[in-house]
Structures are given as structure tokens and as C-alpha cells.
Design a protein around this motif. Sequence first.
Motif, PDB file in Angstrom:
ATOM      1  N   ARG A  90       0.853  -1.190   0.000  1.00  0.00           N
ATOM      2  CA  ARG A  90       0.000   0.000   0.000  1.00  0.00           C
ATOM      3  C   ARG A  90       0.889   1.240   0.000  1.00  0.00           C
ATOM      4  O   ARG A  90       1.890   1.303   0.710  1.00  0.00           O
ATOM      5  CB  ARG A  90      -0.927   0.005   1.216  1.00  0.00           C
ATOM      6  CG  ARG A  90      -1.900   1.171   1.200  1.00  0.00           C
ATOM      7  CD  ARG A  90      -3.071   0.987   2.161  1.00  0.00           C
ATOM      8  NE  ARG A  90      -3.926   2.177   2.129  1.00  0.00           N
ATOM      9  CZ  ARG A  90      -3.837   3.183   2.994  1.00  0.00           C
ATOM     10  NH1 ARG A  90      -2.931   3.147   3.975  1.00  0.00           N
ATOM     11  NH2 ARG A  90      -4.639   4.230   2.895  1.00  0.00           N
ATOM     12  N   PRO A  92       0.253   4.931   0.767  1.00  0.00           N
ATOM     13  CA  PRO A  92      -0.686   5.970   1.215  1.00  0.00           C
ATOM     14  C   PRO A  92      -0.370   7.363   0.676  1.00  0.00           C
ATOM     15  O   PRO A  92      -1.251   8.198   0.562  1.00  0.00           O
ATOM     16  CB  PRO A  92      -0.569   5.917   2.739  1.00  0.00           C
ATOM     17  CG  PRO A  92       0.747   5.273   3.013  1.00  0.00           C
ATOM     18  CD  PRO A  92       0.978   4.315   1.900  1.00  0.00           C
ATOM     19  N   ASN A  93       0.885   7.610   0.330  1.00  0.00           N
ATOM     20  CA  ASN A  93       1.278   8.924  -0.191  1.00  0.00           C
ATOM     21  C   ASN A  93       1.448   8.901  -1.705  1.00  0.00           C
ATOM     22  O   ASN A  93       2.325   9.555  -2.266  1.00  0.00           O
ATOM     23  CB  ASN A  93       2.584   9.382   0.466  1.00  0.00           C
ATOM     24  CG  ASN A  93       3.745   8.448   0.146  1.00  0.00           C
ATOM     25  OD1 ASN A  93       3.523   7.253  -0.081  1.00  0.00           O
ATOM     26  ND2 ASN A  93       4.962   8.961   0.119  1.00  0.00           N
ATOM     27  N   TYR A  94       0.587   8.147  -2.394  1.00  0.00           N
ATOM     28  CA  TYR A  94       0.760   7.930  -3.832  1.00  0.00           C
ATOM     29  C   TYR A  94       0.719   9.222  -4.642  1.00  0.00           C
ATOM     30  O   TYR A  94       1.316   9.292  -5.720  1.00  0.00           O
ATOM     31  CB  TYR A  94      -0.308   6.953  -4.349  1.00  0.00           C
ATOM     32  CG  TYR A  94      -1.732   7.467  -4.282  1.00  0.00           C
ATOM     33  CD1 TYR A  94      -2.306   8.119  -5.360  1.00  0.00           C
ATOM     34  CD2 TYR A  94      -2.495   7.289  -3.138  1.00  0.00           C
ATOM     35  CE1 TYR A  94      -3.602   8.596  -5.307  1.00  0.00           C
ATOM     36  CE2 TYR A  94      -3.792   7.759  -3.074  1.00  0.00           C
ATOM     37  CZ  TYR A  94      -4.342   8.416  -4.154  1.00  0.00           C
ATOM     38  OH  TYR A  94      -5.625   8.884  -4.080  1.00  0.00           O
ATOM     39  N   ARG A 112       1.061  -0.478  -9.877  1.00  0.00           N
ATOM     40  CA  ARG A 112       0.293   0.382  -8.973  1.00  0.00           C
ATOM     41  C   ARG A 112      -1.113   0.653  -9.494  1.00  0.00           C
ATOM     42  O   ARG A 112      -1.305   0.981 -10.660  1.00  0.00           O
ATOM     43  CB  ARG A 112       1.018   1.715  -8.751  1.00  0.00           C
ATOM     44  CG  ARG A 112       0.343   2.612  -7.715  1.00  0.00           C
ATOM     45  CD  ARG A 112       1.222   3.784  -7.307  1.00  0.00           C
ATOM     46  NE  ARG A 112       1.339   4.756  -8.369  1.00  0.00           N
ATOM     47  CZ  ARG A 112       0.448   5.730  -8.606  1.00  0.00           C
ATOM     48  NH1 ARG A 112      -0.645   5.807  -7.866  1.00  0.00           N
ATOM     49  NH2 ARG A 112       0.644   6.602  -9.572  1.00  0.00           N
ATOM     50  N   THR A 114      -3.656   3.199  -7.963  1.00  0.00           N
ATOM     51  CA  THR A 114      -3.881   4.273  -6.993  1.00  0.00           C
ATOM     52  C   THR A 114      -2.984   4.084  -5.770  1.00  0.00           C
ATOM     53  O   THR A 114      -1.792   4.311  -5.849  1.00  0.00           O
ATOM     54  CB  THR A 114      -5.366   4.392  -6.606  1.00  0.00           C
ATOM     55  OG1 THR A 114      -6.166   4.344  -7.814  1.00  0.00           O
ATOM     56  CG2 THR A 114      -5.654   5.719  -5.932  1.00  0.00           C
ATOM     57  N   ASP A 115      -3.526   3.609  -4.649  1.00  0.00           N
ATOM     58  CA  ASP A 115      -2.703   3.501  -3.437  1.00  0.00           C
ATOM     59  C   ASP A 115      -2.248   2.072  -3.161  1.00  0.00           C
ATOM     60  O   ASP A 115      -1.744   1.776  -2.086  1.00  0.00           O
ATOM     61  CB  ASP A 115      -3.469   4.034  -2.218  1.00  0.00           C
ATOM     62  CG  ASP A 115      -4.640   3.148  -1.813  1.00  0.00           C
ATOM     63  OD1 ASP A 115      -5.014   2.244  -2.599  1.00  0.00           O
ATOM     64  OD2 ASP A 115      -5.183   3.353  -0.704  1.00  0.00           O
ATOM     65  N   THR A 116      -2.429   1.192  -4.126  1.00  0.00           N
ATOM     66  CA  THR A 116      -2.135  -0.229  -3.920  1.00  0.00           C
ATOM     67  C   THR A 116      -1.315  -0.783  -5.077  1.00  0.00           C
ATOM     68  O   THR A 116      -1.626  -0.521  -6.240  1.00  0.00           O
ATOM     69  CB  THR A 116      -3.448  -1.039  -3.806  1.00  0.00           C
ATOM     70  OG1 THR A 116      -4.243  -0.488  -2.744  1.00  0.00           O
ATOM     71  CG2 THR A 116      -3.169  -2.500  -3.530  1.00  0.00           C
TER      72      THR A 116
END
Length: 325
Positions: A90, A92-94, A112, A114-116
Motif C-alpha cells: 500500500r 498511502p502517499n501515492y 500500482r 492508486t494507493d495499492t
Amino acid sequence: MGKGGVSSFIRHHFRHFNAAALVDAAQAYRDLLDDNGFMFLAMAGAMSTAELGLSLAEMIRRDKVHAICCTGANLEEDIFNLVAHNHYIRVPNYRELSPQDEKKLLERKLNRVTDTCIPEEEAIKRIEKVVLDLWVEADQKGERCFPHEFFYRMLRSGTLRNHYEIDEKESWMLAASERNLAIFVPGWEDSTLGNIYASHCMRGHIQNVHTVKTGMEYMMHLAKWYQEVSKGHPIGFFQIGGGIAGDFPISVVPVLRQELKQNVPLWSYFCQISDSTTSYGSYSGAVPNEKITWEKLDVATPKFIIESDATIVAPLIFAYVLDQV
């Protein structure tokens, strides 16, 4: 929170604007089911990687969703998560990632969303090895199946069971395979495994490119499904996102009524969770009333649009539907 707690909380606090639309849509969903109705789910976006299976799997098992049309990505990504969840990363700061940061993820074979990040080796390649054997076997026998049918075979074979990294109750594809749920996947070639299938056809590992059935055949299969089910049940349409996952299946009604002259009923409920706006000219942003002109919905059809984030809204509606007193 006890039985009835979630729905009571939502009814008490969600009173205006998109919150009120959520309550109205969820209650109308319940009402359709209470009227012996079936609900058809159209699912776009990256909802499987967003782990919608946490709530959708239970909706399927408790007979609150009766058919699904989804992108090829949603079909496969639930299974990727099933076998490789512990290897997902994950981010979180993508929003702060630089091009160089993205390149480093590529070098680590992390794709990737988004955030994953989906791990290439543990998820995609692991599934490719198993499903390729099924494709080749069917090709050599002259069999042809839909994309989801190959995935059902893979899950039912038990080959992957030792690799499960989440609770089986959290996989909507496992729930669907248990129920033999009707699934429709237009444009399946626009997915990771669809791309991989094309590559194996080009390399000669699969001789007949039509070993995996096509989107046109999915439409014919959907037409047959709708004709049969609508004889005994009103059918609702619950749409997450836009694009082909929604536009393809909702059109089966005018196909039957206008082209085949079949007197089938219109969709009996419509709800879309969307972040698209009408002013952009997108089909996904079209208001439900526009669908009346295409003979998909009727004047009296319950119609709802919830302009919000589906990763927040869909689990709440599912919880409301499941949380009946």
C-alpha cells in the motif's frame, strides 16, 4: 453494532444530498428484493483491488446479487488478491510519487493501482500458470468457454487453495463460483490476463483465438438470461462507476425490445454511484431519465444517482441491504 444497527445509523444520520440519495437507493434495493426481484450489478473501476469482496461476497452468498457484469480487471483482481494479499504494497502517499519513484516500483515488479501495488510474481504470474493450462487444455479439446467460466474451473479445481492469503469469505469470485453466478465480461481482452491470453495466441500456444468466447457471445448469453429471469422476477440495475461494465448490459433491454421485438419488461430499478458529470458529455454521467429515451428505463422506474466515492458508498449500501431486522 447489532442487527439493524447499521441501517438505523444510516437512516438517522444520512438525511440530505448524496447521503439522502444513498438511503433512498438502499431502501429501494431492499424493496425490490422483497418484491421477489433480482438485482444485476454492473461493476467498473478497480473495485476488486479496493477489496469490495469484503462486502460483495456476502451479498452474493445471501442472494442479494443475482448477476454481475464487470470489467476483466475486476474479474481477475479479486483472484489476484485472494492468492497474493500479503504481498500487496500500500502506498498511502501515492499523490507524492515522482516519476523516479514509479520507476522503482516497476523495477520491483509492483503494478500500482492508486494507493495499492499488485505484485507481478505472486499475483499475476501465479494465476497465469494455472489458467494457461486450462486454456491450452480446452484449446486442444476444441472446447470454448467464457472468461469467467475458466476462472470458475480454476477456483473449483482447488489448485490455488494452498495459496489463499485472505479468508475465503472475503472473495466475491469464490462466492460467485459457489453459486454459479451469471457473470458477463465485455471487453475482457482489455485486462492483464486478456493481454496475456493474446500473447499466448501469438506465440502459438493456443491455436484457436476463440477458445475464450467473445463479448458478442456474452451479449447473446445476457439476452437469454434476461428473457428467462424477467419472466418471474423484476430485475434491478445497480451500477458502480461507468464505462463498458454499465453501458454493455443495460442495453440488453432495447436489444430485446427493439431489435428482436420481444416484449420483455424494462429494468425495474436503477442506481448509479458515479463521479462523472453530465456536462462533460460522458455516457457515465448521463442522468437516469436519459435512459428512458433509449427504452431502458420507464417513467415510473425508481432511479437514483449517488455522486460520491464508490469505495465508501457501495459497502454502506450493501451493509444496509444485509442488515435487515
